[in-house]
Structure formats: structure tokens, C-alpha cells
Scaffold this active site. Structure first.
Site, PDB file in Angstrom:
ATOM      1  N   ALA A  11      -5.078  -7.240 -38.776  1.00 20.15           N
ATOM      2  CA  ALA A  11      -4.078  -6.579 -37.925  1.00 20.15           C
ATOM      3  C   ALA A  11      -3.844  -5.129 -38.331  1.00 20.15           C
ATOM      4  CB  ALA A  11      -2.766  -7.358 -37.954  1.00 20.15           C
ATOM      5  N   ARG A  16      -8.710   5.025 -39.893  1.00 17.12           N
ATOM      6  CA  ARG A  16      -9.722   5.896 -40.500  1.00 17.12           C
ATOM      7  C   ARG A  16     -11.106   5.749 -39.871  1.00 17.12           C
ATOM      8  NH1 ARG A  16     -10.618   6.119 -46.515  1.00 17.12           N
ATOM      9  NH2 ARG A  16      -9.371   4.273 -46.964  1.00 17.12           N
ATOM     10  N   THR A  79       0.975  -7.497 -45.644  1.00 18.82           N
ATOM     11  CA  THR A  79       0.020  -8.607 -45.743  1.00 18.82           C
ATOM     12  C   THR A  79       0.711  -9.976 -45.751  1.00 18.82           C
ATOM     13  OG1 THR A  79       0.004  -8.206 -48.130  1.00 18.82           O
ATOM     14  CG2 THR A  79      -1.841  -7.301 -46.883  1.00 18.82           C
ATOM     15  N   ASP A 103     -11.979  -7.041 -42.929  1.00 21.62           N
ATOM     16  CA  ASP A 103     -12.746  -5.847 -43.303  1.00 21.62           C
ATOM     17  C   ASP A 103     -13.344  -5.961 -44.705  1.00 21.62           C
ATOM     18  OD1 ASP A 103     -10.351  -5.681 -44.646  1.00 21.62           O
ATOM     19  OD2 ASP A 103      -9.795  -3.702 -43.895  1.00 21.62           O
ATOM     20  N   ARG A 320     -39.382  -5.656 -27.808  1.00 24.90           N
ATOM     21  CA  ARG A 320     -38.011  -5.920 -27.355  1.00 24.90           C
ATOM     22  C   ARG A 320     -37.792  -7.428 -27.193  1.00 24.90           C
ATOM     23  NH1 ARG A 320     -37.890  -2.598 -22.193  1.00 24.90           N
ATOM     24  NH2 ARG A 320     -35.902  -3.696 -21.971  1.00 24.90           N
ATOM     25  N   ALA A 367     -56.166   0.452 -22.607  1.00 21.85           N
ATOM     26  CA  ALA A 367     -55.196   1.517 -22.873  1.00 21.85           C
ATOM     27  C   ALA A 367     -54.477   1.920 -21.592  1.00 21.85           C
ATOM     28  CB  ALA A 367     -55.922   2.722 -23.454  1.00 21.85           C
TER      29      ALA A 367
HETATM   30  C1  UD1 Z   1      -3.771  -4.969 -50.227  1.00 25.22           C
HETATM   31  C2  UD1 Z   1      -3.075  -5.622 -51.421  1.00 25.22           C
HETATM   32  C3  UD1 Z   1      -3.567  -4.954 -52.701  1.00 25.22           C
HETATM   33  C4  UD1 Z   1      -5.081  -5.056 -52.801  1.00 25.22           C
HETATM   34  C5  UD1 Z   1      -5.707  -4.466 -51.541  1.00 25.22           C
HETATM   35  C6  UD1 Z   1      -7.205  -4.687 -51.543  1.00 25.22           C
HETATM   36  C7  UD1 Z   1      -0.885  -6.377 -50.747  1.00 25.22           C
HETATM   37  C8  UD1 Z   1       0.542  -6.084 -50.738  1.00 25.22           C
HETATM   38  N1  UD1 Z   1      -1.656  -5.472 -51.283  1.00 25.22           N
HETATM   39  O1  UD1 Z   1      -3.388  -3.605 -50.185  1.00 25.22           O
HETATM   40  O2  UD1 Z   1      -2.977  -5.564 -53.818  1.00 25.22           O
HETATM   41  O3  UD1 Z   1      -5.547  -4.392 -53.957  1.00 25.22           O
HETATM   42  O4  UD1 Z   1      -5.171  -5.093 -50.374  1.00 25.22           O
HETATM   43  O5  UD1 Z   1      -7.768  -3.928 -50.510  1.00 25.22           O
HETATM   44  O6  UD1 Z   1      -1.305  -7.408 -50.281  1.00 25.22           O
HETATM   45  N2  UD1 Z   1      -3.141  -6.330 -42.804  1.00 25.22           N
HETATM   46  C9  UD1 Z   1      -2.594  -6.993 -41.745  1.00 25.22           C
HETATM   47  N3  UD1 Z   1      -1.294  -6.758 -41.433  1.00 25.22           N
HETATM   48  C10 UD1 Z   1      -0.510  -5.925 -42.143  1.00 25.22           C
HETATM   49  C11 UD1 Z   1      -1.076  -5.240 -43.237  1.00 25.22           C
HETATM   50  C12 UD1 Z   1      -2.395  -5.471 -43.545  1.00 25.22           C
HETATM   51  O7  UD1 Z   1      -3.271  -7.758 -41.071  1.00 25.22           O
HETATM   52  O8  UD1 Z   1       0.671  -5.779 -41.791  1.00 25.22           O
HETATM   53  C13 UD1 Z   1      -4.545  -6.592 -43.147  1.00 25.22           C
HETATM   54  C14 UD1 Z   1      -5.462  -5.391 -42.932  1.00 25.22           C
HETATM   55  O9  UD1 Z   1      -6.060  -5.434 -41.640  1.00 25.22           O
HETATM   56  C15 UD1 Z   1      -6.485  -5.562 -44.023  1.00 25.22           C
HETATM   57  C16 UD1 Z   1      -5.732  -6.293 -45.130  1.00 25.22           C
HETATM   58  O10 UD1 Z   1      -4.616  -6.887 -44.506  1.00 25.22           O
HETATM   59  O11 UD1 Z   1      -7.551  -6.391 -43.617  1.00 25.22           O
HETATM   60  C17 UD1 Z   1      -5.317  -5.369 -46.243  1.00 25.22           C
HETATM   61  O12 UD1 Z   1      -4.524  -4.334 -45.748  1.00 25.22           O
HETATM   62  P1  UD1 Z   1      -4.535  -2.906 -46.408  1.00 25.22           P
HETATM   63  O13 UD1 Z   1      -3.464  -2.107 -45.789  1.00 25.22           O
HETATM   64  O14 UD1 Z   1      -5.894  -2.366 -46.438  1.00 25.22           O
HETATM   65  O15 UD1 Z   1      -4.223  -3.269 -47.928  1.00 25.22           O
HETATM   66  P2  UD1 Z   1      -2.991  -2.888 -48.806  1.00 25.22           P
HETATM   67  O16 UD1 Z   1      -1.761  -3.529 -48.289  1.00 25.22           O
HETATM   68  O17 UD1 Z   1      -2.980  -1.446 -49.082  1.00 25.22           O
HETATM   69 CA    CA Z   2      -8.023  -2.052 -47.096  1.00 20.56          CA
END
Ligand code: UD1
Ligand code: CA
Length: 451
Positions: A11, A16, A79, A103, A320, A367
Site C-alpha cells: 500500500a 520514487r 506497516t 516490493d 516471437r 532467402a
Molecule cells: C519498514 C520497517 C523497518 C524495516 C524496513 C525494511 C516498520 C515500522 N518499519 O520501514 O523496520 O527496516 O521496513 O524496508 O515496519 N506499507 C504499507 N502501508 C503503510 C506503510 C507501508 O502497505 O502504511 C508497505 C509498503 O508498501 C512497503 C512496506 O510496507 O512494501 C514497507 O514500507 P516502507 O515505508 O518502505 O518501510 P518503513 O516503514 O520505512
Molecule cells: Ca521500503
């Protein structure tokens, strides 16, 4: 064996990437990263898969085609909050839950299994965290462990932004992936607050809460590649490169010769036999199967093709989807093939287009031969019998069939079927006027000189 469910977080905004395509649908080795991950999950025979999505739900629905549930997280509050959105989809589920990131596509099945196995360890941990040791842990949440070797427990999970200097010095990092029993997971999540620097509901806090309850939480450590996340096009390209590097090594280990390994690009599902030689600058799209003893010459682009043993392709060939080369057949330079079968030992060595065609064993395609398979509205089929010989620069206007053993004279435009063993000569008859060129030259030379 307890049931396994996977919650896949996807989500995040993925800003980026600067893309209209959902981040997890960007391909690596010809397959969306989410599908790489789901393939590894599927090997565990999960009872349920829930993908948590924010924007781009329609794109995910179209890609998943019902193979996983979707839960919407709106707004995105972290998360922990994301995982909570999967609770209703897992209402009747009582097994083990794996939390994965859409991801982070290359988590091996064995690593997922190791997390689940650890969850059933004698110390009955509440949470298993998948950790890793990156060279530079900046930005990751840190996993603080204590205890004698082999008996380490996680004592704290802390995000970079909330960490003290001493905690920032710790290298052991949180991949974000976890294994938790369903009964524990949602009970712990209900107690998570957003009392932190980012005002987010951190999934990592379930570890701190379980700890406070006196329950064990443990880390399983893995290779950084297995948990590498993709947040930008640069990381996408890097991951593609790393994946290719590993695939090339595997190909060579399996008995394939790559003259310039770094210039050969495989797809996720490329199948190659033994004693195959692949020359430099060859690209494989999805759906290619190559048997033993095949040579792929330089600069060929191959997708959706099946190549039998002893066949030769290229240089500069384009195969193909639906191209089938039977044993010891040959496709030469600047030949394009689509939805066409080239029979055993048949050859099309130069400059041809073979589309919607059946070519019999031992046939020779001269050819510049073109199968004219399209009238602007529909596609039509060309059938060429065994041992037929198609003269150079022939146009075969489909639907049309050339009988076995027939010969088509060079430069023919074939619009009607040719019988077996016949000669079809479809071009103006050759006329010759003796000495004409010489007389012409002399007359014109004189005229120009003004005589
Ligand atoms: C999170 C972890 C961090 C870890 C890092 C690894 C937490 C609080 N932190 O960091 O400890 O080292 O991942 O990459 O868990 N996502 C959602 N909904 C949200 C937020 C995030 O679905 O509201 C998903 C993103 O799409 C992604 C994943 O969760 O796939 C991680 O989100 P991201 O923002 O990259 O990670 P951090 O929270 O910075
Ligand atoms: Ca990430």
C-alpha cells in the site's frame, strides 16, 4: 503442519518509481515483482494470500486474476496498520501468518519455511523477525538482540528515526518480514499506538509489546539479497542485474556455454538443456524452452519459442511467441518467426518472415521468403509440405499451401495452392534480345557526343 497465510504489504505510495504502474507490478526478468514473490509463497501451499493495497487496486486486481485476496488500506498509517487491514480476510484463519512486502520480491521459499519452523521452536516465540546485516544499515529499523550465542532474543525493535546513537551503531536490521501466529498477530496489533517520531502504527511494535508481556521474540538472519527491497528505478535495474548474474551462473553450472555471460539476458522461466551455446548479446523474453545441443548465435531476440535439440538460431534472429523449431532445424540471420513450426531439419537461413505457418521436415525456405499472413483484418495460414523448396524472394499469400516436394521458383508471388512435387513458376517469362545492350550503348554514346 499448521496452515500458512501470507499478508503481502503493497500500500506504500512508491513515489520514487515515478510511474503510473503500481510499483509491485514492475517486472524483473520479464515478470512482475509481486508474481516472483507469490511464486515463492505458493510453494508453501498457503491457505490464504492477502495483498494489502492503497492506490492502484484495479491494476493489482487485473494482474492477480483472483489468485489472492485484496484488502485496501486507506489512508496508509504505517506497516502495523497495513497488516490490520488483512484481519477480516483472515477472520477464520488460525494458522501461521507470514508478513511479506510486495516490493521485496526474492525471498526464497526456504527462508519463509525457516521463519515458520522457528515460530514452532521449543521456546514458542511470539514473533519471528527476518533480519539481515547490510553493509550500511542507515534507514532500516534495528533489531537489538541479547543472550548467549544460539539463544539470542530480540529485546527491542527500533526505527532509524527513533534510535539512539548506540542503537544506530547496531548493524542487524529489520527486513520488515515476520512470522506470527494469527491469534497472536491481531491481538498484539490492536495494542500498537502511533506514539513515535513518524506518528505511524509500526508493525515492529508487536515485538516490543510481546516482550513486555514476557514472551520471546527471535530473529532469523538471511542474506541481504533475499530481502532487498525496490524503491526506485535504479534499484529495479540493480536487482535485474543481480538476478541476471545469478541466472547466468546457474545456466553455466547446468552445462550451458555463454561466451560473454554479461550480455545474455534470461527471463524468469527460461528453460535450457545441456551443451547449449549462447553467443553474445542474446535476449530471452518469457516462455522459451531450449533442448540440448542448440546453438543460439549472437544478437538474437527470442520469446515464447520452443527449440528442439540440435537446432541453430541466428545470428540476428527474432523468434516471437509460438515459434517452434524441431530437431536440427535452422533459422538464420534476419529471420523472424511467429506462431510457426519449422519441421525437422528444415531451414530458413536468410532474411525471411514466417508467420502463422507450418513448414514440413527438410523444407528449404529461400532467402527473402515472406509469408503474407495478414490482410489488415485477419490472419491466414501458410502450409509448406515436407521437402518443399521455396525459391528466394517469394511471397506466399496466405491462406495457401505448398505440397510436399514442390518447388516454387524464385521471385514467385504464390496465391493458389501448389501440388506436391510440382514446379510453380509465377513470374514473367525471361526474354533476351541478342546484342541489344551493346547497340544501345553505342547509339547513346554517339548522341551524347553530338554526332
Ligand atoms: C519498514 C520497517 C523497518 C524495516 C524496513 C525494511 C516498520 C515500522 N518499519 O520501514 O523496520 O527496516 O521496513 O524496508 O515496519 N506499507 C504499507 N502501508 C503503510 C506503510 C507501508 O502497505 O502504511 C508497505 C509498503 O508498501 C512497503 C512496506 O510496507 O512494501 C514497507 O514500507 P516502507 O515505508 O518502505 O518501510 P518503513 O516503514 O520505512
Ligand atoms: Ca521500503
Amino acid at each position: 503442519m499448521t496452515d500458512v497465510a501470507a499478508i503481502i504489504l503493497a500500500a506504500g505510495k512508491g513515489t520514487r518509481m515515478k510511474s503510473d504502474l503500481h510499483k509491485v507490478l514492475h517486472p524483473i526478468a520479464g515478470r512482475p515483482m509481486l508474481m516472483h514473490l507469490l511464486a515463492s509463497v505458493d510453494a508453501l501451499r498457503p491457505a490464504k494470500k492477502v495483498v494489502v493495497v492503497g492506490s492502484g487496486k484495479e491494476q493489482l486486481e487485473a494482474a492477480l486474476k483472483g489468485t489472492a485476496d485484496l484488502a485496501v488500506q486507506e489512508p496508509q498509517l504505517g506497516t502495523g496498520h497495513a497488516v490490520q487491514q488483512a484481519e477480516s480476510a483472515l477472520a477464520n484463519f488460525t494458522g501461521d501468518v507470514l508478513i511479506l512486502y510486495g516490493d521485496v520480491p526474492f525471498v526464497p521459499t526456504a527462508t519463509m519455511q525457516a521463519m515458520i519452523d522457528r515460530l514452532h521452536g521449543d521456546d514458542a516465540p511470539a514473533v519471528v523477525v527476518l533480519a539481515f546485516e547490510p553493509e550500511d544499515p542507515t534507514g532500516y529499523g534495528r533489531v537489538i538482540v541479547e543472550g548467549a550465542k544460539g539463544q539470542e532474543r530480540i529485546v527491542k525493535m527500533v526505527e532509524q528515526k527513533d534510535a539512539t546513537e548506540a542503537e544506530k551503531a547496531v548493524k542487524l536490521s529489520n527486513s520488515g518480514l515476520m512470522a506470527v501466529k494469527a491469534a497472536d498477530l491481531f491481538a498484539l496489533l490492536a495494542r500498537v499506538t502511533d506514539d513515535n517520531t513518524q506518528k505511524e502504527f509500526y508493525l515492529t511494535d508487536i515485538v516490543n509489546i510481546a516482550n513486555a508481556d514476557g514472551r520471546a521474540c527471535v530473529a532469523v538472519t538471511t542474506d541481504p539479497f533475499d530481502v532487498a527491497g525496490i524503491n526506485s528505478r535504479a534499484q529495479l535495474g540493480e536487482m535485474e542485474g543481480e538476478w541476471q548474474k545469478r541466472r547466468r551462473m546457474k545456466a553455466m553450472d547446468d552445462g550451458v556455454s555463454l561466451i560473454a555471460p554479461e550480455t545474455v539476458w534470461f527471463a524468469y522461466d527460461t528453460v535450457i538443456g545441456r551443451d547449449v551455446t549462447i553467443e553474445p548479446n542474446v535476449f530471452f523474453g518469457p516462455g522459451v524452452t531450449i533442448a540440448d545441443n542448440v546453438v543460439i548465435h549472437a544478437f538474437s531476440h527470442i520469446e515464447g519459442a520452443t527449440i528442439a535439440s540440435g537446432a541453430e538460431v541466428g545470428p540476428y534472429a527474432r523468434l516471437r511467441p509460438g515459434a517452434v523449431l524441431e530437431e536440427k532445424s535452422k533459422i538464420g540471420n534476419f529471420v523472424e518467426m511467429k506462431k510457426a513450426r519449422l519441421g525437422k531439419g528444415a531451414k530458413a537461413n536468410h532474411l525471411s518472415y514466417l508467420g502463422d505457418a507450418e513448414i514440413g521436415a527438410g523444407a528449404n525456405i529461400g532467402a527473402g521468403t515472406i509469408t503474407c499472413n495478414y490482410d489488415g483484418f485477419f490472419k491466414y495460414k501458410t502450409v509448406i509440405g515436407e521437402g518443399a523448396f521455396i525459391g528466394s524472394n517469394s511471397a506466399l499469400v496466405a491462406p495457401v499451401s505448398i505440397g510436399a516436394g514442390a518447388i516454387v521458383g524464385a521471385g514467385s508471388t504464390v496465391t493458389a495452392d501448389v501440388s506436391a512435387d510440382a514446379l510453380a513458376l509465377i513470374r514473367p517469362e525471361q526474354k533476351e534480345k541478342a546484342g541489344w545492350a551493346k547497340r544501345f550503348r553505342e547509339a547513346m554514346t554517339a548522341k551524347k557526343a553530338g554526332k
